[in-house]
Design a protein around this motif. Sequence first.
Motif, short mmCIF file in Angstrom:
data_model
loop_
_atom_site.label_atom_id
_atom_site.label_comp_id
_atom_site.label_asym_id
_atom_site.label_seq_id
_atom_site.Cartn_x
_atom_site.Cartn_y
_atom_site.Cartn_z
N GLU A 233 0.83 -1.21 0.00
CA GLU A 233 0.00 0.00 0.00
C GLU A 233 0.86 1.25 0.00
O GLU A 233 0.40 2.33 0.36
N SER B 48 -3.79 1.77 -6.52
CA SER B 48 -3.29 3.01 -5.93
C SER B 48 -4.37 4.08 -5.82
O SER B 48 -4.17 5.10 -5.17
N THR C 256 2.89 4.45 -1.38
CA THR C 256 2.55 5.44 -2.41
C THR C 256 3.43 5.32 -3.65
O THR C 256 2.99 5.64 -4.75
#
Length: 188
Positions: free
Chosen positions: A20, A63, A22
Amino acid sequence: KIVPDTVSNNILIDGWSKSERTEAPERALDILMQMEAAFKDGKLHVKPDNYSYTSCIDCFVKSNRPRSGQHAMALLGRMRKLQRDHGGEPPSVDCYNAVINGLAAARNKDSADLAMSILSEMEQGGSGSANTSDKDKNNKHTNNEKDDNDDRSSSSVAAAAPAVPKPNRVTYNTCLKACRNGHDEYAA
């Protein structure tokens, strides 16, 4: 010494897809681009496959970025170009489904329209997985050959185009999701 290959690179791309973080989409894309470059340089053991592209597309979709659908389309284009120009794998129905899922995540009318356009392409040009490998083996043309044979019939030019897989249930369901997310005009 461990030599990276398709499987080990796919594990890395998949790991980024499941994280997870970025920076995950860019990291996954970097690995995929390194695989493409190595394959183009003749290193067949790092040939990107459908899993490579599908995992990278999924990474962008997960994302939740606003342009994930555009990234998915660009990755599909890269895969088709690698197939056409360097003998890479043709995109599978799973790869197309990942792209449509990326378009569904975009939640806008243009993306829904594009998802329906992809579905139409798959329905009209769907060759099925059984014919894909035979078609690809028989249609290896370089750009020079295409330029030298401009007078070929349109049917032989169409035969040289990359095979498009037939849609499956997931394709239809994902298109419905794209339409639902994009606008109500297409709602079934």
